[in-house]
Scaffold this motif. Structure first.
Motif, mmCIF file in Angstrom:
data_model
loop_
_atom_site.group_PDB
_atom_site.id
_atom_site.type_symbol
_atom_site.label_atom_id
_atom_site.label_comp_id
_atom_site.label_asym_id
_atom_site.label_seq_id
_atom_site.Cartn_x
_atom_site.Cartn_y
_atom_site.Cartn_z
ATOM 1 N N LEU A 135 -37.682 -33.912 61.311
ATOM 2 C CA LEU A 135 -37.193 -33.457 60.007
ATOM 3 C C LEU A 135 -38.012 -32.228 59.621
ATOM 4 O O LEU A 135 -39.240 -32.297 59.538
ATOM 5 C CB LEU A 135 -37.356 -34.533 58.937
ATOM 6 N N ASN A 136 -37.357 -31.113 59.416
ATOM 7 C CA ASN A 136 -38.020 -29.896 58.960
ATOM 8 C C ASN A 136 -37.790 -29.726 57.459
ATOM 9 O O ASN A 136 -36.655 -29.790 56.989
ATOM 10 C CB ASN A 136 -37.474 -28.674 59.699
ATOM 11 N N VAL A 137 -38.855 -29.509 56.718
ATOM 12 C CA VAL A 137 -38.766 -29.332 55.268
ATOM 13 C C VAL A 137 -39.238 -27.925 54.925
ATOM 14 O O VAL A 137 -40.393 -27.562 55.200
ATOM 15 C CB VAL A 137 -39.609 -30.377 54.525
ATOM 16 N N THR A 138 -38.340 -27.149 54.300
ATOM 17 C CA THR A 138 -38.664 -25.767 53.954
ATOM 18 C C THR A 138 -38.600 -25.584 52.443
ATOM 19 O O THR A 138 -37.532 -25.698 51.843
ATOM 20 C CB THR A 138 -37.693 -24.788 54.622
ATOM 21 N N PRO A 139 -39.735 -25.309 51.799
ATOM 22 C CA PRO A 139 -39.725 -25.071 50.353
ATOM 23 C C PRO A 139 -39.368 -23.613 50.060
ATOM 24 O O PRO A 139 -39.519 -22.728 50.913
ATOM 25 C CB PRO A 139 -41.167 -25.362 49.943
ATOM 26 N N SER A 140 -38.897 -23.374 48.841
ATOM 27 C CA SER A 140 -38.573 -22.017 48.416
ATOM 28 C C SER A 140 -38.945 -21.855 46.956
ATOM 29 O O SER A 140 -38.734 -22.765 46.154
ATOM 30 C CB SER A 140 -37.085 -21.739 48.613
ATOM 31 N N VAL A 141 -39.530 -20.702 46.612
ATOM 32 C CA VAL A 141 -39.899 -20.398 45.230
ATOM 33 C C VAL A 141 -39.291 -19.055 44.853
ATOM 34 O O VAL A 141 -39.564 -18.038 45.501
ATOM 35 C CB VAL A 141 -41.434 -20.341 45.050
#
Length: 324
Positions: free
Chosen positions: A74-80
């Motif tokens: 599972l790849n988790v990519t945050p964004s701001v």
């Protein structure tokens, strides 16, 4: 001639078998079904794939990936604010991954606590599930974060004496919740006094600013000092007051500055005192500008005494906190 013909037929049959065998060997195994994903969210308000949170709250994501071709990562990519951050992989061997015996179902638990830096930012997380055949499934959640409510400062059941009470002080500092007697106020603490208590035949139980004329009269008479407040006190903070229609229960329910401001209302406090006070009454005040102009509310808990020597009032004070 017949022998040659039979040989040609033989080799022709062998060639056909070879071609069929060759064609069958090039066939690829069909891929398993692509993975699918479900995401449960707890701890915050959720509408569809949008999260609404308050600073300090913690969100819990429970991601379930069903992968017939066996779960891999599972790849988790945050964004701001639209800028993607570094993706974090959670392989099937990760400590927060619970894997079924066949490896086809993975449950991953993730938590995130919102802090002050998240307030008013456009946040998102993209979850990408990958199987052993590099097939993927994906879901994205967005989040908006509000600042945490600022709590009011609360001082409960502060006892203040009247102008002739030799035991209790009459002058109150709403910043420090301290009560001073006349002499120490005059000599040292007048600049930090927000209001005082006095009792009069007309005003009865009254809370007033140091610059109030009736308060000056009351203390001058009690102390046998001419203009005990107006002429002698070094600092006379012009705290302003107004009555409110708040009940004691409504006062008790106020916990943050927004609620206090709403209860205070839009009409400015402009009186130098509030009088005829009794238990359960709630009034508002605003400090002098030199004291920060902070707004506050006061609930009268109790009035007591039968003569000038033992008059007192007990109050609970709620006031905006000082800015750091």
């Amino acid at each position: 001639m017949k022998k040659l013909f039979r040989n040609l037929l033989f080799f022709s049959a062998i060639g056909s078998v070879a071609i069929l065998a060759s064609c069958g060997g090039d066939e690829e195994e069909p891929l398993p079904a692509a993975p699918s994903m479900e995401v449960e969210v707890e701890g915050v308000e959720v509408t569809g794939a949008a999260i609404s949170a308050v600073e300090g709250e913690t969100v819990t994501f429970t991601v379930t990936v069903t992968a017939p071709g066996v779960f891999n990562t599972l790849n988790v990519t945050p964004s701001v604010d639209g800028v993607a951050g570094t993706s974090t992989p959670y392989p099937r061997t990760a400590s927060n991954v619970t894997l079924s015996e066949e490896g086809t179902v993975a449950v991953i638990g993730l938590t995130y606590t919102f802090d002050a830096d998240d307030v008013d930012k456009d946040l998102s997380w993209t979850f990408e599930g990958v199987d052993d055949s590099n097939q993927t499934t994906e879901k994205t959640f967005t989040a908006t974060v509000e600042a945490a409510p600022v709590e009011v400062v609360v001082y409960t059941e502060t006892l203040i004496g009247g102008q002739s009470n030799a035991t209790l002080g009459s002058f109150y500092d709403a910043e420090e919740n301290k009560v001073y007697k006349y002499a120490e106020t005059r000599d040292t603490h007048s600049a930090s006094v927000d209001f005082l208590f006095f009792y009069g035949d007309t005003n009865k139980y009254a809370i007033a600013a140091m610059d109030d004329a009736d308060a000056n009269t009351a203390f001058s008479s009690a102390l046998n000092v001419t203009n005990a407040l107006s002429a002698i006190m070094p600092t006379k903070n012009a705290t302003k007051f107004k009555v409110t229609a708040l009940t004691a229960a409504q006062f008790d329910a106020i916990g943050d500055v927004d609620a206090l401001a709403s209860a205070y209302g839009e009409v400015a406090a402009d009186a130098s005192k509030v009088n005829n006070l009794e238990a359960g009454k709630v009034f508002a005040f605003v400090q002098a500008s030199a004291r920060g102009s902070k707004k506050g509310l006061v609930k009268v808990v109790k009035t007591d005494g039968t003569s000038g020597t033992n008059r007192s009032i007990t109050v609970t004070v709620k006031i905006e906190p000082s800015e750091d």
